[in-house]
Scaffold this motif. Structure first.
Motif, short mmCIF file in Angstrom:
data_model
loop_
_atom_site.label_atom_id
_atom_site.label_comp_id
_atom_site.label_asym_id
_atom_site.label_seq_id
_atom_site.Cartn_x
_atom_site.Cartn_y
_atom_site.Cartn_z
N LEU A 130 0.68 5.45 0.34
CA LEU A 130 -0.17 6.59 0.67
C LEU A 130 0.70 7.81 0.91
O LEU A 130 1.89 7.70 1.17
CB LEU A 130 -1.06 6.29 1.88
N THR A 146 -10.70 4.16 8.47
CA THR A 146 -9.71 3.81 7.43
C THR A 146 -8.33 3.68 8.04
O THR A 146 -7.55 2.78 7.68
CB THR A 146 -9.70 4.87 6.32
N LEU A 155 -6.88 3.32 -6.06
CA LEU A 155 -8.10 3.28 -5.28
C LEU A 155 -8.87 4.61 -5.32
O LEU A 155 -10.10 4.63 -5.17
CB LEU A 155 -7.79 2.90 -3.83
N GLU A 156 -8.19 5.71 -5.51
CA GLU A 156 -8.89 6.98 -5.63
C GLU A 156 -9.79 6.99 -6.86
O GLU A 156 -10.94 7.42 -6.82
CB GLU A 156 -7.90 8.14 -5.68
N CYS A 197 -7.43 9.93 2.54
CA CYS A 197 -8.06 8.74 3.11
C CYS A 197 -7.82 8.62 4.62
O CYS A 197 -8.65 8.06 5.34
CB CYS A 197 -7.57 7.48 2.40
N ILE A 200 -12.19 0.78 0.05
CA ILE A 200 -10.82 0.44 0.46
C ILE A 200 -10.81 -0.90 1.19
O ILE A 200 -9.94 -1.74 0.95
CB ILE A 200 -10.23 1.55 1.35
N GLU A 223 -15.91 5.61 0.74
CA GLU A 223 -14.49 5.37 0.48
C GLU A 223 -13.95 4.25 1.36
O GLU A 223 -13.21 3.37 0.89
CB GLU A 223 -13.69 6.66 0.74
N LEU A 265 -3.54 4.82 -2.42
CA LEU A 265 -4.70 5.42 -1.77
C LEU A 265 -4.69 6.94 -1.97
O LEU A 265 -3.67 7.54 -2.25
CB LEU A 265 -4.69 5.10 -0.27
N SER A 266 -5.86 7.52 -1.78
CA SER A 266 -5.99 8.97 -1.94
C SER A 266 -5.27 9.70 -0.82
O SER A 266 -5.03 9.15 0.26
CB SER A 266 -7.47 9.37 -1.96
N VAL A 319 0.85 -1.20 0.00
CA VAL A 319 0.00 0.00 0.00
C VAL A 319 0.88 1.24 0.00
O VAL A 319 1.83 1.34 0.79
CB VAL A 319 -0.94 0.02 1.22
#
Length: 815
Positions: free
Chosen positions: A31, A113, A56-57, A107, A88, A84, A103-104, A29
């Motif tokens: 971010l 999250t 994912l965004e 997030c 996720i 969201e 990821l955004s 992941v």
């Protein structure tokens, strides 16, 4: 489905079958804030590692039918965060292996999250991508006060740290800052060399956190420094020396590791943020391929107030945790913290150090103990043994004990201690010990590994030139709490090892039929001299492969490079061959492996560095837009030993379709059959990949004039292995039709020969530079494979710049 540069953006695609190559490797992941380069790094890693890239965004936008801002305006922020979170959660459940999920930036604003990512991080790397604050502010077009903007960015960075287990500092390269040099930029204005440096560094980072070695994704045979007899680590003090990104490689010549020594007290005195250490470590790591040791020390020259002590303690342990998140290769902790001191109570220090060691992931822990003001009889006392026991209890991988020598006889005392302590301890922990100061130099000759050394004195850096060495920066002051500055260089250490009869003089050869003009001795002997190695390299020209047996039995045989026509026959003369040699069917390097006892009978290992040299040239020169995918192809010209290595290198890079042409078609068909019956081949330890491929033999290069053969694209890599001269010394008249340079994004053309240095085909390839083609002459390959060969045979990183300059000067002088 294999990795793709195109991200998945639809929930319906999550369940697609993964390639067997990555089915059992953990998903990753990424971010971070906008503008840090998450997507760019994900694209490069996806292409290099064959991971599925999941944005994912964009998945959230696709599922809701609206962009984030539009959805919030129409509904509410809380409803968007809930949607969201569900997307996720589902994505993480369905993508546990073989994926890179981006990821955004926002997030982590949702508590659920954050908790989800914390749980996912127990079994998967969750990596926070950060960069210089100025880059983010420029990206978001911030127009407020710069200092205020930086504080906002740093606050956001801290917000991300609540749910990550790793930090990656995505540096802005000096190459990318140079707007004047347009030659390294592609048609979109992106600096290709800067991207290549970032890609190499990021893949190295991922390999380390997944497999525990930064080179697990390559075919390089590189031992960890603690496993290399008499290895050394060059010390770079921070914050005294900070502006030297380009010169790190020059200052660390001959070193097996780089030790970044951070004076925490001075860091606070200068008002420098702890993130400056993160950035410095990232710059050092990108500037040199050797492992990095992060050592944290502190001077308590004057008593501190309780408030200052508490602050120092917090910063010190935060930096230790930061070292683990940065995935440094080694983290040095001060074992004195487990004893009562004005700084910390021993019980608390033991608990905190134990916590650091227990959560170190793949970072190896060095327990350091500098015995300040100890008596002459220190090495014969019970203290060093107790320190070893403490380090073992804490789970340290290595213990390092040092003391400033007051008498010359202490050098022999430390040897006695090492002998007895090694017999008492378990095999799981390496014990290193040495004296410091002028009277203690001799002990460093007998230290088993990771001896601290000063930067090369010849470094042109103005700061170091003024001080003669970084070790002298600390002269006249009390040594750092856990490390004393070294007073010898890596070269000094090698010369001393030979003078003390620890390192014998070895003889290396290059053997072949027509190698009188080989440049291998020129490069290797120069490298030996620079590193202080006593060895010698020479040519041995012969027409009988049986002469190899005589060389092997000669006194002091260290290894041999094998040239044509003996690359296949030489396999019968070694005790063992690598998996690469078995697959290629040829070797070009013999290593005389002796282990820790350099005077014991050698075990002869057969290796091949030709394929590593070809792989290196391709990786260094191919642009990210030409990253290898299922649709990309390559072309190999020739069917000899070098063509074997070329095909194997291209297969290792992931090419599924490779054209092969040779003037004698039968030889090409035999070579193609040799590889095709091996498909698929597995590569890599950190990211094991099954590479399916097909070698297609071409009868005539001129047949495909208007379009590539059905099912193929035009090649983005062409490797020219046909000799430039025939057996009589006449130039070979070989032409490659222009149509083979029709790749719309250009590519890499490289030659493996250097006689002549510029063949007609190479000159023609250079005319297509405007189409994106990079043409590399045979010197690039010769240099690349020699670097790999040098490291295999000596265990030392080759002084690359010195060897390259010699090659260039030699050919310029001959023109």
């Amino acid at each position: 489905m294999s990795g793709s540069n195109t991200p998945l953006t639809s929930l319906s695609e999550f369940s697609k079958e993964l390639s067997p190559a990555v089915r059992y490797t953990p998903s990753i992941v990424l971010l971070g804030m906008r503008g840090v380069g998450k997507s760019t790094l994900a694209v490069m890693a996806s292409a290099a590692l064959r991971y599925r890239y999941v944005d994912l965004e964009r998945c959230v936008s696709q599922a809701t039918g609206l962009a984030e801002s539009a959805f919030i305006q129409k509904h509410s922020l809380s409803e968007y965060r809930a949607r969201e979170y569900e997307i996720i959660r589902r994505a993480l459940e369905l993508n546990t292996h073989g994926c890179i999920l981006v990821l955004s930036a926002s997030c982590v604003d949702h508590r659920d999250t954050v908790l989800l990512l914390v749980e996912y991080g127990r079994a998967h790397p969750v990596i926070h991508i950060e960069c210089e604050e100025s880059r983010i502010l420029n990206y978001i077009r911030y127009d407020g006060l710069f200092e205020k903007g930086c504080n906002l960015v740093q606050t956001k960075f801290q917000h991300y740290k609540q749910c990550l287990n790793f930090d990656y500092f995505n540096l802005q390269s000096m190459l990318d800052l140079d707007e004047s040099n347009r030659s390294t930029r592609d048609t979109s204005g992106v600096n290709v060399l800067a991207l290549k440096a970032a890609e190499t560094d990021f893949i190295r980072f991922l390999s380390f956190i997944v497999a525990g070695t930064p080179f697990a994704h390559t075919g390089a045979h590189i031992l960890a420094p603690e496993l290399t007899s008499h290895s050394c680590a060059v010390q770079l003090p921070f914050p005294e020396v900070i502006e030297m990104e380009i010169l790190v490689g020059q200052m660390t010549v001959g070193a097996d590791a780089i030790e970044v020594v951070v004076d925490v007290v001075r860091l606070l005195e200068y008002g420098m943020p702890t993130r400056s250490v993160d950035e410095y470590v990232a710059r050092v790591r990108r500037s040199s391929p050797v492992p990095v040791i992060l050592t944290l020390g502190f001077e308590l020259a004057t008593p501190l107030s309780p408030t200052d002590i508490d602050r120092l303690k917090v910063v010190y342990f935060n930096l230790l945790n930061s070292g683990i998140r940065l995935a440094v290769d080694y983290l040095s902790v001060d074992l004195r913290l487990a004893y009562d001191s004005p700084f910390i109570r021993g019980e608390e220090g033991y608990f905190l150090l134990n916590e650091i060691s227990s959560n170190s992931c793949n970072t190896k822990i060095i327990g350091s103990y500098a015995a300040h003001n100890a008596s002459v009889g220190f090495w014969k006392s019970t203290v060093p043994i107790e320190v070893c026991g403490l380090a073992e209890d804490l789970g340290c991988d290595i213990v390092r004990i040092s003391k400033e020598a007051e008498e010359f006889g202490e050098n022999f005392a430390v040897v006695e201690f090492l002998t007895s302590a090694t017999l008492r301890s378990s095999d799981s922990m390496l014990i290193t010990a040495f004296n410091t100061g002028e009277l203690g130099r001799l002990s460093k000759v007998f230290n088993p590994a990771l001896t601290p050394v000063k930067p090369s004195i010849g470094s042109p850096h103005p700061f170091l030139a003024a001080q003669a060495s970084a070790g002298q920066v600390l002269a006249g002051k009390k040594p750092l709490f856990c490390v004393a500055p070294s007073d010898i260089s890596a070269r000094d250490l090698q010369l001393a090892l030979h003078a003390a009869f620890v390192t014998p003089k070895l003889h290396f050869y290059i053997m072949g039929l027509s190698i009188a003009g080989s440049l291998s001795p020129l490069m290797h002997n120069a490298a030996y001299a620079v590193l202080g190695l006593p060895h010698h390299h020479q040519c041995y020209q012969t027409s009988d492969v049986a002469d190899l047996q005589m060389l092997i039995r000669s006194p002091g045989f260290g290894g041999c490079g094998i040239s044509m026509p003996f690359k296949l026959q030489a396999i019968d003369y070694v005790d063992e061959v690598s998996e690469h040699v078995r697959r290629i069917g040829a070797l070009n390097t013999i290593v005389a492996a002796r282990g820790a006892d350099v005077r014991a009978p050698a075990r002869l290992l057969g290796e091949n560095t030709d394929w590593l040299g070809i792989q290196k040239i391709v990786l260094e020169n191919i642009s990210p837009i030409n990253a290898v995918t299922e649709a990309k192809t390559a072309l190999v010209l020739g069917a000899g030993g070098m063509a074997r290595a070329s095909l194997y290198a291209l297969i290792s890079l992931g090419f599924r379709k490779i054209f092969l042409y040779n003037r004698t078609e039968e030889n090409a068909r035999d070579l193609a059959a040799h590889f095709n019956r091996q498909s698929p081949l597995r590569f890599g330890r950190a990211f094991p990949q099954l590479h399916h491929f097909e070698i297609v033999v071409l009868r005539d290069l001129a047949l495909a004039r208007d379009a590539p053969p059905v099912g193929f694209s035009w090649p983005t890599v062409i490797v020219h292995c046909i000799p430039g001269k025939d057996s009589d010394g006449a130039l070979v008249n070989f032409e490659l039709p222009e149509v083979w340079f029709d790749s719309p994004a250009g590519g890499v053309f490289m030659e493996t020969g250097n006689d002549p240095l510029c063949s007609r085909v190479l000159i023609r390839a250079r005319t297509f530079a405007s189409r994106g083609w990079v043409a590399v002459n045979g010197l690039g390959f010769l240099h690349a494979q020699a670097i790999a060969q040098f490291r295999m045979q000596t265990g030392k990183l080759a002084p690359s710049l010195v060897m390259k300059e010699l090659l260039t000067k030699h050919f310029l002088a001959g023109q």
